[in-house]
Structures are given as structure tokens and as C-alpha cells.
Design an enzyme around this catalytic site. Structure first.
Site, PDB file in Angstrom:
ATOM      1  N   ARG A 157      -5.876  11.869 -32.983  1.00 41.56           N
ATOM      2  CA  ARG A 157      -7.103  11.083 -32.920  1.00 41.56           C
ATOM      3  C   ARG A 157      -7.005   9.863 -32.008  1.00 41.56           C
ATOM      4  O   ARG A 157      -7.797   9.713 -31.088  1.00 41.56           O
ATOM      5  CB  ARG A 157      -7.516  10.628 -34.329  1.00 41.56           C
ATOM      6  CG  ARG A 157      -8.947  10.124 -34.379  1.00 41.56           C
ATOM      7  CD  ARG A 157      -9.331   9.661 -35.775  1.00 41.56           C
ATOM      8  NE  ARG A 157      -9.086  10.643 -36.800  1.00 41.56           N
ATOM      9  CZ  ARG A 157      -9.282  10.429 -38.100  1.00 41.56           C
ATOM     10  NH1 ARG A 157      -9.733   9.255 -38.501  1.00 41.56           N
ATOM     11  NH2 ARG A 157      -9.024  11.358 -38.987  1.00 41.56           N
TER      12      ARG A 157
ATOM     13  N   HIS B  23     -14.426  19.513 -32.601  1.00 39.68           N
ATOM     14  CA  HIS B  23     -14.103  18.168 -33.108  1.00 39.68           C
ATOM     15  C   HIS B  23     -14.961  17.831 -34.330  1.00 39.68           C
ATOM     16  O   HIS B  23     -15.990  17.160 -34.206  1.00 39.68           O
ATOM     17  CB  HIS B  23     -14.332  17.134 -32.002  1.00 39.68           C
ATOM     18  CG  HIS B  23     -13.661  15.813 -32.255  1.00 39.68           C
ATOM     19  ND1 HIS B  23     -12.307  15.620 -32.133  1.00 39.68           N
ATOM     20  CD2 HIS B  23     -14.169  14.613 -32.635  1.00 39.68           C
ATOM     21  CE1 HIS B  23     -12.001  14.370 -32.403  1.00 39.68           C
ATOM     22  NE2 HIS B  23     -13.116  13.737 -32.722  1.00 39.68           N
TER      23      HIS B  23
ATOM     24  N   TYR C  23     -31.895  10.960 -26.026  1.00 39.47           N
ATOM     25  CA  TYR C  23     -32.589  10.482 -24.838  1.00 39.47           C
ATOM     26  C   TYR C  23     -31.749  10.611 -23.567  1.00 39.47           C
ATOM     27  O   TYR C  23     -32.292  10.735 -22.481  1.00 39.47           O
ATOM     28  CB  TYR C  23     -32.999   9.014 -25.000  1.00 39.47           C
ATOM     29  CG  TYR C  23     -33.942   8.763 -26.161  1.00 39.47           C
ATOM     30  CD1 TYR C  23     -35.158   9.417 -26.249  1.00 39.47           C
ATOM     31  CD2 TYR C  23     -33.597   7.877 -27.173  1.00 39.47           C
ATOM     32  CE1 TYR C  23     -36.017   9.191 -27.301  1.00 39.47           C
ATOM     33  CE2 TYR C  23     -34.453   7.640 -28.243  1.00 39.47           C
ATOM     34  CZ  TYR C  23     -35.659   8.305 -28.301  1.00 39.47           C
ATOM     35  OH  TYR C  23     -36.505   8.087 -29.346  1.00 39.47           O
TER      36      TYR C  23
END
Length: 749
Positions: free
Chosen positions: A30, A76, A120
Site C-alpha cells: 500500500r 484495488h 466530472y
């Protein structure tokens, strides 16, 4: 439940094992980048998913939400916010020396504004990412491993062809360790890597002829050049970096200080913090040179303008900014990465070695695979050329065979049984055929148009190209120098296409020295009213308004403008206040709450006494508490640099009732809540340190406490009002310290 399924274990051992497993998961899977590709797992998976989705640099953008969702579902499973944050950072050219993703839309800015929602924004791969990070994925150069639910395969590492760990740097916090690597210039990193490949015994100092130091995307000036060698040898250290400042002269003679580049750690909300820090310097009167400050930054770059007074020393002011704000900051270097499956802090040579070794590993796998393909192609081409020479015989075999297997057996092993031939000679020639399995399949799949003369010429030319490739691949695999040259040529190509000029200047600069303007020492009058509002006025103003000032204010005393005011509280604390921090002005100005310029908290303690530190230094100070503890302390003990210290030690439930400097008093009078008065000579009070409790001054009743403290001068009559009557303190009979005192009763008609 079956008892055999219950596993008994020591709790501490289980916790230790579980924590170690968790820590290693965070470290490896990670938080830390792999030294080979310089990527954390979330970055690697995001880029690979974009590659799989076909979101290439020369194709249309795709919604970030699609990329995030696909990455989370396939590779993931840690939440969409972490994936989108990684995607956003990979688009930001002010955080990364080499952005890996081409973002379209609002992906945040250098001033700390966040990116728009993923629904967006749109993104696609950068060209260099596709070429240098993902280009060889189809050549089996890295291992693929199962994803979290074993329904997909993902690369364990990307076949990155540049030292991305250095180029883009990294930040990450794991368990018990953290990585912090500054970004570097792509061209310099490539030059350093080439130098290492040509001489593996090269020293760090020699490598730094090519890689000068960090190259932050925000520019700035690294001011401790001499420390860089040790940082790159050990992998740890501190880089001091300043913003770039320019001076602009105005028509009116004023000078503007313009900040055009900021230190890398100032990215984000620290820009607004810098602006507020400059405003704070003005408010606290650290500087009086600033007339205005504005942030005129735009897409074209950083531009923070500070307007100065006409007579200001601009260079001295900039030194103040270096000393008191984040215009000069420190970047802590800790080049920690995963190397050979374990976290390791690495110096420059070790990082380059790991990257060079990785390049040779991937190149070896790549050219072994390419060689195998060319050898297979060579085998097929030779078979087809040979077949063209005996094409009539092959056609006869095909026409005379019952099925494909019979024809193939004849081509490979020369078996003619069951095949109809035109004559005996054809059978004899067919029995002598010995094509390979692959050649036989190619012949059987061959189309008739391949027999055209031009097609045969093209086949021969293709065979020549294949042989040239085989000789080249074998040379690359057999000679390390040849493989090194191939890698260097690729690096040169990336440098030519994507390298840019260095942005960060590296030099040795002396520590900034700020010379404070010498303030002319003057005498002022301190005023604080009963509401706790304090201010200072000049001596002449006080003289003109003396009666009003004394009547309206609780504390009035003289002080120096360069000195301090000492505030003693009921909680036994001493709060010091710089006179310069107090507002200076007109007699009728309101002033400022004393809480605002000190650590005094009016909700938890009360003001007992206020005086100037200069006056205090010349005296001894008498402390009296509610539980009748008393002591003398030398006033010099309160000449402290800290804003708040303990002025005295108090017992449980006790509080300071009186603090008074010794002037010409002879006796002290204690008055208790229940009406007892005790008068004794001040000489009976011992001198103690400020950390001491003191001695008992009076025996108190069970619930009685000291309420008031008075001081008497023998030659001067002191009168107080007690229960509506005047009481002359001089007439009270003197006793000894630690006496019970006398209860005074006032009788009224």
C-alpha cells in the site's frame, strides 16, 4: 461445537503476529513504492487498468469515474477515494516532475483547491507513460500475478524504462516507517544512469556531476548544496529550499517584493498559511514595512506581491520572511522503497543499481522472447522456401491424400502409404521429405497466391530480415555491452523527447540574517480598566488626564516601551506581556482585552496584581494565599523569557489573594472571611524561591479563609471601611506570625 476446532494460543503472541502481518501488508502492498518502477500498488494498478481499457494518449479521454470503478473492481479493492486521489496526483504537474496521466477538467491547483468529483473529470495516459512504463507489457518481460479474487491477472511490477523513483519522487507513511523522496530532472537522472552503466564503480560524488540534486516542479532555490553529497550517499537528510524573490521598483519610488517561485513543501494550503503569516508579522509589529499583500497567482505561475513602504529595506524584509515564514522550508529526505521484497533506505548508487539491474532483467526477457519468435519465424520461412522448390510434388501429395493428417505425415516423416502418386519417382521423392511440424502446418495453411513470383521474392527478403534480427538478438543476449547500448539508446530517446530544463537552482547560501530596527526606548503609562481592556499612552497624555485615568482604571503604572508587563493571577501563574504587543494611542482609545495578548484565561483565574517587570526587578514581592500561606520572593526571579510560568506553588484548593512589592511598608494585616484580623511585622516573613509554598501566616478556623490583605506604614495612618465603619489599621494590636488574630466587632447604634 467440536472441541478439536478450537485453537488455544497466547493473546500477546496472536496480537504480535496479527500486527506484524498488518504492518507488512501496509508496507509492501500500500504505502511504499517499488524501487524498480517507482510506483505504489494503487498507482501501478490504475495505470495498468487504463492500459487495459485502451485509454491511450492518442485516443479520447474517458471519465475518471470509469477508470476508478474498473480499477477498484478488478485490482484495488480499497475504496474509490484512494484510487481517485492517486489518479489526481499523477496528473498534477506542480507535484510531479513527470505527470503520468493527462487530465481533462479540474484536477486541483497549486494553492490547495481540490479536484472536481470523478464524475466530472476525464483522463488518459500520457505518451511517455505509454512508451516508457507500459510499452513492453505485451512482450512477457514481467511476471503477472492473480488479482485479489483470482479472476484477473495483473503485473507485479511495470516494465518502466526510466528511474521513475528518482524522477517523480514519492511520499508515503507506512507502519513505523515513511518514504520521502524529492523529484529530479529526467535528463539528469538518465545521464546519471548511463554513467553508472558505463562504470559500476563510479562514486556518488562523480554521479552528482550528472545529477546535480533535486529538481522540484515548483522551482525554488536549494541553499545547502554541500549537504547533498551526504544525503545521496546515505539516502536521508534535510534539504533546505527557498522561494524565488524578485524586486520590482514602482513609479512612486516604492519597492514591491514579488515571489515568483515557492518552496516545494509550500504547495497547497501552505500558500494561504504563508499569506496569513505575513499578515501576522504586521499585526504583531514584527515589521512595519508592509503596506499591502496580494496573491496574483494564475495559470501562468506563482505571483505573490508584497508592497513595502518607500523607506523600507527590501532585502532585510526578505530575510525576515526566510526566518519567520515558510518562504524558506525544509524537505526531509528518506529514500525508502521496496527492494527485493523488503523496505530499504537507499542511496543514489543503490537506486541506480536496482534500476539498471531491472533494465537488464526486462531486456533479457524481452530479447529472449523476441529471439524465440524470430527463430520460429525462420523455421517457417525456410520451410516455405523449400516447399516452393518442390511445389509440384507437394501439390501431388495433397491431391493424393485422403485427409490432412495423411498429408502432414508425408511432409514430416516421408510416409507415402495410402497416397496416390502419378508415378514411382514422385513416391520416392515424397519419401525423402523431412519438414518440421511447424513447417508442415505452414505449408498446409499456405494460400495459392503465395506461389506468385513477387510473393516468393518477398518471402526470401523477409527471411533475410529475420536472420538479421536473430543475429542482432543473439548479440544483445550474448554480450552485456550490446544490451547496455540498447538500453542507453532507449534512454537517449526518452531524454530527447521528454527532458526539460532544470527549474530548481542549487547553491550554497548563508543563513538569512534579519536585523531588527533599533527602537528608541521611551517611558509609557500602562492603563487597564475594570473590564480588562489594556493600552499604553505617553507620559504627557497621562499628566493631562491624571485624575480621570486614576479613577477609571484598575491598574496604572509606568513602563518602558521595550519592556514587559507582569500579570499575577489567583491560580499562582505569572503571565508576561511585551509592552510592544499592547496598543499605543490616545487616552480615549478602548484598548485590547488582556486575554488577547497573553495566556491569561479570565474564565479560570482572576488578576491579582499587575506591574512592570522593570519595577519588579528592584523589589521583593510578598505572596499571601487564601489558606494564609505567606512568603517573600526576590522580584528578579520573575524576569523570565517564557510567556507563562508558575509564580508560586499552591496547596490543594488554595488561591493567591495578594501579591505586593515591598516598598516602605512595616506591617502586614490579614483579614479573614469570619472577621479575624492579624497584624504582624513584615520582617517575620521568610524569603523563599518562587517554586516554594511558603510558611503559615495565621491560624484559621475550620472553614475560614483570608479575604483581604493590607499593608501599614508606621508613620502613616491607614484606614479601611469595615462593615460600614472606618477602621484604623494602625490601632490594631500587633501580634506574631502564625497567631489566631483578633475578631473585630463593629457595633452600631
Amino acid at each position: 461445537m467440536d472441541d478439536n476446532r478450537i485453537i488455544k494460543t497466547e493473546y500477546s503472541e496472536e496480537m504480535q503476529k496479527s500486527f506484524i502481518d498488518y504492518a507488512m501488508s501496509v508496507i509492501i502492498a500500500r504505502a511504499l513504492p517499488d524501487i524498480r518502477d517507482g510506483l505504489k500498488p494503487v498507482q501501478r494498478r490504475t495505470l495498468y487498468d487504463m492500459y487495459e481499457l485502451g485509454i491511450r494518449y492518442d485516443r479520447p479521454y474517458r471519465k475518471s469515474a470509469r477508470i476508478v470503478g474498473d480499477t477498484m473492481g478488478k485490482y484495488h479493492p480499497h475504496g474509490d477515494s484512494s484510487i481517485y486521489e492517486a489518479l489526481v496526483v499523477m496528473t498534477q504537474d506542480f507535484k510531479r516532475g513527470l505527470p503520468l496521466v493527462d487530465g481533462h477538467g479540474n484536477f486541483g491547483n497549486i494553492e490547495g483547491d481540490g479536484a472536481a468529483a470523478m464524475r466530472y473529470t476525464e483522463a488518459r495516459l500520457q505518451q511517455i507513460t505509454q512508451e516508457a512504463f507500459l510499452g513492453d507489457l505485451d512482450k512477457d518481460v514481467v511476471d503477472f500475478v492473480p488479482n485479489f479474487d483470482e479472476t484477473e491477472k495483473e503485473p507485479s511490477v511495470l516494465p518502466v524504462k526510466i528511474p521513475n523513483f528518482l524522477v517523480n519522487g514519492s511520499e508515503g507513511i507506512a507502519v513505523g516507517m515513511a518514504t520521502s523522496t524529492p523529484p529530479h530532472n529526467l535528463g539528469e537522472v538518465i545521464d546519471a544512469m548511463k554513467a553508472y552503466m558505463q562504470n559500476e564503480n563510479i562514486s556518488t560524488k562523480e554521479l552528482m556531476r550528472y545529477l546535480k540534486g533535486p529538481d522540484f516542479p515548483t522551482g525554488g532555490i536549494v541553499i545547502n548544496k554541500d549537504d547533498l553529497l551526504n544525503i545521496y550517499e546515505t539516502g536521508t537528510g534535510k534539504i533546505k529550499i527557498r522561494g524565488k524573490v524578485e524586486f520590482e521598483k514602482q513609479k512612486n519610488g516604492k519597492i514591491n517584493v514579488v515571489i515568483t517561485e515557492i518552496p516545494y513543501p509550500m504547495i497547497g494550503m501552505n500558500i494561504s498559511k504563508f499569506l496569513s503569516d505575513v499578515a501576522g508579522l504586521v499585526e504583531t509589529k514584527k515589521t512595519t514595512d508592509v503596506t499591502d499583500i496580494s496573491n496574483q497567482s494564475s495559470k501562468e505561475g506563482i505571483r505573490i506581491v508584497i508592497e513595502l513602504r518607500r523607506d523600507a529595506d527590501a532585502e532585510n524584509f526578505v530575510n525576515l520572511l526566510y526566518k519567520k515564514t515558510r518562504l524558506e522550508d525544509t524537505f526531509g529526505v528518506n529514500m525508502l522503497a521496496i527492494c527485493d521484497g523488503r523496505p530499504e533506505v537507499m542511496g543514489l548508487r543503490a537506486i541506480l543499481k536496482a534500476n539498471v539491474d531491472f533494465q537488464f532483467q526486462t531486456a533479457t526477457r524481452k530479447y529472449n522472447n523476441l529471439l524465440a519468435k524470430e527463430l520460429a519465424q525462420k523455421e517457417i520461412q525456410e520451410g516455405l522456401i523449400k516447399a516452393c522448390n518442390v511445389i509440384d510434388l507437394i501439390i501431388e501429395i495433397l491431391r493424393g491424400s485422403r485427409d490432412r493428417n495423411m498429408a502432414k505425415a508425408c511432409l514430416v516423416e516421408g510416409k507415402t502409404a495410402g497416397i496416390n502418386f502419378r508415378n514411382k519417382e514422385s513416391r520416392i521423392m515424397a519419401a525423402q521429405l523431412s519438414f518440421t511440424e511447424r513447417q508442415a502446418d505452414a505449408i498446409l495453411n499456405m494460400r495459392l497466391y503465395k506461389l506468385i513470383g513477387l510473393e516468393i521474392d518477398a518471402l526470401i527478403k523477409e527471411h533475410e530480415d529475420t536472420m538479421a534480427n536473430i543475429y542482432r538478438y543473439e548479440d544483445i543476449l550474448d554480450r552485456r555491452d550490446s544490451m547496455a547500448q540498447v538500453i542507453i539508446n532507449e534512454l537517449d530517446g526518452f531524454k530527447k523527447a521528454y527532458a526539460r530544463k532544470r527549474r530548481t537552482v542549487i547553491e550554497n547560501v548563508q543563513e538569512a540574517v534579519y536585523k531588527e530596527k533599533e527602537i528608541e526606548e521611551t517611558e509609557l503609562i500602562f492603563l487597564m480598566d475594570r473590564f480588562g481592556y489594556a493600552k499604553t499612552i505617553d507620559l504627557s497624555t497621562y499628566e493631562r488626564n491624571k485624575e480621570t485615568a486614576d479613577a477609571e482604571n484598575r491598574f496604572v503604572f509606568s513602563c518602558k516601551n521595550t519592556g514587559k508587563v507582569c500579570l499575577f493571577t489567583s491560580a499562582g501563574q505569572l503571565h508576561t506581556i511585551k509592552v510592544m504587543d499592547l496598543p499605543y494611542g490616545k487616552f480615549r482609545d478602548k484598548g485590547i482585552p488582556i486575554d488577547n495578548v497573553s495566556n491569561f484565561n479570565s474564565e479560570k483565574e482572576q488578576i491579582v496584581y499587575l506591574t512592570s517587570q522593570t519595577e519588579l526587578n528592584l523589589r521583593q514581592v510578598v505572596f499571601v494565599t487564601a489558606q494564609a500561606m505567606v512568603k517573600l520572593v526576590s522580584g528578579g526571579e520573575f524576569d523570565v523569557s517564557k510567556r507563562t510560568v508558575a509564580a508560586t506553588k499552591l496547596g490543594e484548593g488554595d488561591a493567591v489573594v495578594s501579591v505586593m512589592p515591598m516598598l516602605e511598608q512595616n506591617s502586614i494585616v490579614l483579614q479573614t472571611k469570619e472577621g479575624f484580623f492579624l497584624k504582624f511585622d513584615l520582617s517575620e516573613i521568610p524569603e523563599k524561591k518562587k517554586a516554594a509554598v511558603g510558611v503559615r501566616a495565621m491560624k484559621l478556623g475550620l472553614k475560614d479563609t483570608v479575604e483581604n490583605v493590607y499593608y501599614v506604614q508606621n508613620a502613616v495612618e491607614s484606614t479601611i471601611e469595615y462593615k460600614g465603619k472606618n477602621l484604623v489599621l494602625n490601632h490594631i494590636k500587633s501580634g506574631k506570625r502564625d497567631g489566631k488574630g483578633t475578631r473585630i466587632r463593629i457595633y452600631t447604634a
